[in-house]
Design a protein around this motif. Structure first.
Motif, short mmCIF file in Angstrom:
data_model
loop_
_atom_site.label_atom_id
_atom_site.label_comp_id
_atom_site.label_asym_id
_atom_site.label_seq_id
_atom_site.Cartn_x
_atom_site.Cartn_y
_atom_site.Cartn_z
N CYS A 40 -6.58 37.85 -5.55
CA CYS A 40 -7.69 38.30 -6.40
C CYS A 40 -8.06 37.25 -7.45
N LYS A 42 -11.39 36.62 -9.97
CA LYS A 42 -12.65 37.18 -10.43
C LYS A 42 -13.31 36.25 -11.42
N VAL A 59 -18.68 41.40 -13.17
CA VAL A 59 -18.11 40.53 -12.15
C VAL A 59 -19.25 39.94 -11.32
N GLU A 62 -16.11 37.29 -6.69
CA GLU A 62 -14.74 37.74 -6.46
C GLU A 62 -14.26 37.15 -5.15
#
Length: 77
Positions: A40, A42, A59, A62
């Protein structure tokens, strides 16, 4: 076709891009890395406040890996 960052910037991004780092994309977008963990990554939008970049919390990108982020054109600013 989109350009490519230099190998030195790619290396710097791999070692120095952590939450709070300012990021830039080959498309001319800017953001701030808000998370970098296993599976992950972001990047959130930023706005200017008193001439300083402030994360918006939205966001804007991602990714599952650093390789995926770099391939999409993002690097440390």
């Amino acid at each position: 076709m989109m350009g490519k960052w230099s190998e030195s910037l790619i290396k710097k991004t791999r070692s120095e891009a952590y939450p709070g780092a300012m990021m830039k994309s080959l498309k001319g977008d800017f953001g701030m890395m808000s998370a970098r963990g296993e599976g992950c990554i972001k990047i959130v939008g930023v706005r200017s406040e008193n001439y300083m970049p402030v994360p918006t919390g939205e966001v804007i990108a991602e990714y599952k890996s650093m390789d995926e982020m770099l391939a999409a054109g993002w690097a440390i600013d």
